[in-house]
Design a protein around this motif. Structure first.
Motif, PDB file in Angstrom:
ATOM      1  N   PHE A  35       0.827  -1.211   0.000  1.00 44.36           N
ATOM      2  CA  PHE A  35       0.000   0.000   0.000  1.00 44.36           C
ATOM      3  C   PHE A  35       0.859   1.259   0.000  1.00 44.36           C
ATOM      4  N   LEU A  36       2.168   1.063  -0.121  1.00 43.84           N
ATOM      5  CA  LEU A  36       3.178   2.126  -0.081  1.00 43.84           C
ATOM      6  C   LEU A  36       3.192   2.864   1.252  1.00 43.84           C
ATOM      7  N   ASN A  37       2.798   2.154   2.319  1.00 49.20           N
ATOM      8  CA  ASN A  37       3.039   2.654   3.668  1.00 49.20           C
ATOM      9  C   ASN A  37       4.543   2.589   3.893  1.00 49.20           C
ATOM     10  N   ILE A  38       5.081   3.599   4.558  1.00 49.65           N
ATOM     11  CA  ILE A  38       6.534   3.740   4.661  1.00 49.65           C
ATOM     12  C   ILE A  38       6.935   3.840   6.125  1.00 49.65           C
ATOM     13  N   LYS A  39       7.990   3.126   6.496  1.00 43.67           N
ATOM     14  CA  LYS A  39       8.572   3.256   7.826  1.00 43.67           C
ATOM     15  C   LYS A  39       9.954   3.888   7.677  1.00 43.67           C
TER      16      LYS A  39
END
Length: 95
Positions: A35-39
């Protein structure tokens, strides 16, 4: 998903993420999901005067839907490989 694959190759690289609320964060990319969530780890904020509450934060998880732009390090991206992969993906979708 081509963009997801590109981001996966950039783990442990320093990136700049600009959010839709005009907050820009620089940090080390630790993970990204489909989902292109980024850490990001070891972050710093570009405009510390506008966002002083972010000064104490060192790690963030950013939801993909709030990201406006991600600036990638030029030396970490193989543009020729990316162009070839884009052409292959485009031709596969036409079939």
């Amino acid at each position: 998903m081509l963009i997801f694959s590109v981001f996966k190759t950039l783990t442990d690289q320093e990136v700049t993420v600009e959010l839709k609320n005009d907050l820009s964060i620089i940090g080390t990319l630790k993970s990204v999901d489909q989902f292109l969530n980024i850490k990001l780890d070891n972050i710093r904020v570009l405009d510390e005067d506008r966002h002083p509450h972010m000064m104490a934060v060192r790690n963030v998880f950013i939801r993909g839907s709030v990201v406006r732009y991600v600036q990638l390090p030029r030396q970490a991206v193989d543009t020729q490989l990316l162009e070839d992969a884009t052409r292959r993906e485009s031709s596969n979708q036409k079939r």
